[in-house]
Design a protein around this motif. Structure first.
Motif, short mmCIF file in Angstrom:
data_model
loop_
_atom_site.label_atom_id
_atom_site.label_comp_id
_atom_site.label_asym_id
_atom_site.label_seq_id
_atom_site.Cartn_x
_atom_site.Cartn_y
_atom_site.Cartn_z
N TYR A 3 0.85 -1.19 0.00
CA TYR A 3 0.00 0.00 0.00
C TYR A 3 0.89 1.24 0.00
CZ TYR A 3 -3.53 -3.30 1.70
OH TYR A 3 -4.38 -4.37 1.84
N ALA A 4 0.48 2.26 -0.75
CA ALA A 4 1.17 3.55 -0.72
C ALA A 4 0.16 4.60 -0.29
CB ALA A 4 1.72 3.90 -2.10
N ILE A 5 0.60 5.46 0.63
CA ILE A 5 -0.25 6.55 1.08
C ILE A 5 0.43 7.86 0.70
CG2 ILE A 5 -1.38 7.67 3.04
CD1 ILE A 5 -1.30 5.01 4.52
N ALA A 6 -0.30 8.72 -0.01
CA ALA A 6 0.19 10.06 -0.33
C ALA A 6 0.13 10.88 0.95
CB ALA A 6 -0.67 10.68 -1.43
N MET A 7 1.28 11.32 1.45
CA MET A 7 1.36 11.95 2.77
C MET A 7 1.87 13.39 2.71
SD MET A 7 0.77 9.33 5.03
CE MET A 7 1.64 9.71 6.52
N SER A 8 1.35 14.21 3.61
CA SER A 8 1.88 15.55 3.89
C SER A 8 1.68 15.79 5.38
CB SER A 8 1.13 16.62 3.09
OG SER A 8 1.46 16.52 1.71
N ASN A 9 2.69 16.30 6.03
CA ASN A 9 2.63 16.56 7.48
C ASN A 9 2.24 15.31 8.27
OD1 ASN A 9 3.29 19.32 7.09
ND2 ASN A 9 1.18 19.71 6.50
N ASN A 10 2.76 14.17 7.88
CA ASN A 10 2.56 12.90 8.57
C ASN A 10 1.11 12.42 8.61
OD1 ASN A 10 5.32 12.49 9.18
ND2 ASN A 10 5.13 14.01 10.81
N LYS A 11 0.31 12.85 7.61
CA LYS A 11 -1.05 12.34 7.48
C LYS A 11 -1.41 12.32 6.00
CE LYS A 11 -3.54 16.67 7.97
NZ LYS A 11 -4.72 17.30 8.52
N LEU A 12 -2.56 11.74 5.68
CA LEU A 12 -3.00 11.67 4.30
C LEU A 12 -3.06 13.08 3.70
CD1 LEU A 12 -4.16 9.94 1.95
CD2 LEU A 12 -6.42 10.32 2.96
N SER A 13 -2.43 13.23 2.56
CA SER A 13 -2.38 14.52 1.89
C SER A 13 -3.72 14.86 1.25
CB SER A 13 -1.29 14.49 0.81
OG SER A 13 -1.23 15.71 0.12
N HIS A 14 -4.04 16.14 1.21
CA HIS A 14 -5.28 16.57 0.58
C HIS A 14 -5.22 16.39 -0.93
CE1 HIS A 14 -7.44 18.28 4.00
NE2 HIS A 14 -6.26 18.61 4.46
N GLU A 27 1.22 -5.77 3.95
CA GLU A 27 -0.12 -6.25 4.30
C GLU A 27 -0.34 -6.36 5.81
OE1 GLU A 27 2.70 -9.55 3.86
OE2 GLU A 27 2.08 -8.03 2.43
N LYS A 28 0.75 -6.30 6.58
CA LYS A 28 0.63 -6.32 8.05
C LYS A 28 0.63 -4.90 8.62
CE LYS A 28 2.80 -10.81 8.40
NZ LYS A 28 3.97 -11.57 8.88
N TYR A 29 0.50 -3.92 7.73
CA TYR A 29 0.45 -2.50 8.09
C TYR A 29 1.76 -2.00 8.69
CZ TYR A 29 -4.56 -3.56 7.69
OH TYR A 29 -5.80 -3.99 7.27
N GLN A 30 2.86 -2.66 8.33
CA GLN A 30 4.18 -2.22 8.77
C GLN A 30 4.78 -1.33 7.69
OE1 GLN A 30 5.64 -6.24 9.03
NE2 GLN A 30 5.57 -6.23 11.27
N ILE A 31 5.37 -0.22 8.11
CA ILE A 31 5.97 0.68 7.14
C ILE A 31 7.23 0.03 6.57
CG2 ILE A 31 7.32 2.00 8.82
CD1 ILE A 31 6.38 4.49 7.04
N ILE A 32 7.37 0.10 5.26
CA ILE A 32 8.56 -0.49 4.63
C ILE A 32 9.45 0.56 3.98
CG2 ILE A 32 7.62 -2.82 4.35
CD1 ILE A 32 6.86 -2.11 1.49
N ALA A 33 8.90 1.73 3.65
CA ALA A 33 9.71 2.79 3.05
C ALA A 33 8.92 4.08 3.01
CB ALA A 33 10.13 2.40 1.64
N VAL A 34 9.64 5.18 2.96
CA VAL A 34 9.06 6.50 2.72
C VAL A 34 9.94 7.17 1.67
CG1 VAL A 34 8.51 8.76 3.68
CG2 VAL A 34 8.19 6.71 5.08
#
Length: 130
Positions: A3-14, A27-34
């Motif tokens: 899963y990739a989340i578009a982020m700004s200020n450590n939350k979902l970006s507008h 799939e275990k909701y563990q962060i793998i990269a930023v």
């Protein structure tokens, strides 16, 4: 499943294309990269293609967005990515759980935000190359 989340200020970006970075989770909701948004400071459709390349390089399956333009949504869907809409008030776990359950899937271009006619380039094209 990645899963990739578009982020700004450590939350979902507008706004997807203007997000600060993309956070990747397994799939275990563990962060793998930023990764920083490769499109920042670049205009036109080539900027969106840089984002799609990053998502593909990370073997992303699902992209979580708050708001995405119609043309960008088409590019994501054509790249074989699933797109889920999230809420900026939700925490990361809630966003990932909702995406896993396909609660707010974006499957058609019409679900994206239509750019105002006054914002379009001449002829409504995204750039001068096509």
């Amino acid at each position: 499943m990645i899963y990739a989340i578009a982020m700004s200020n450590n939350k979902l970006s507008h706004q997807f294309s203007k997000s600060d970075n993309f956070a990747f989770y397994n799939e275990k909701y563990q962060i793998i990269a930023v990764h920083d948004n490769p499109a920042l400071g670049i205009t036109g459709c080539s900027a969106k293609l840089l984002i799609i390349q990053l998502l593909q390089e990370m073997h992303c399956d699902v992209v979580i967005v708050r708001k995405v333009g119609e043309k960008t949504l088409v590019k994501l869907l054509n790249a074989g990515l699933q797109v889920e809409q999230g809420n900026t008030r939700d925490d990361i776990k809630t966003l990932l759980e909702s995406a896993k359950l396909h609660r707010r899937s974006l499957n058609t271009p019409e679900q994206g935000v239509l750019k105002k006619a006054s914002d379009k380039n001449a002829g409504g094209r995204c750039c001068s190359h096509h």
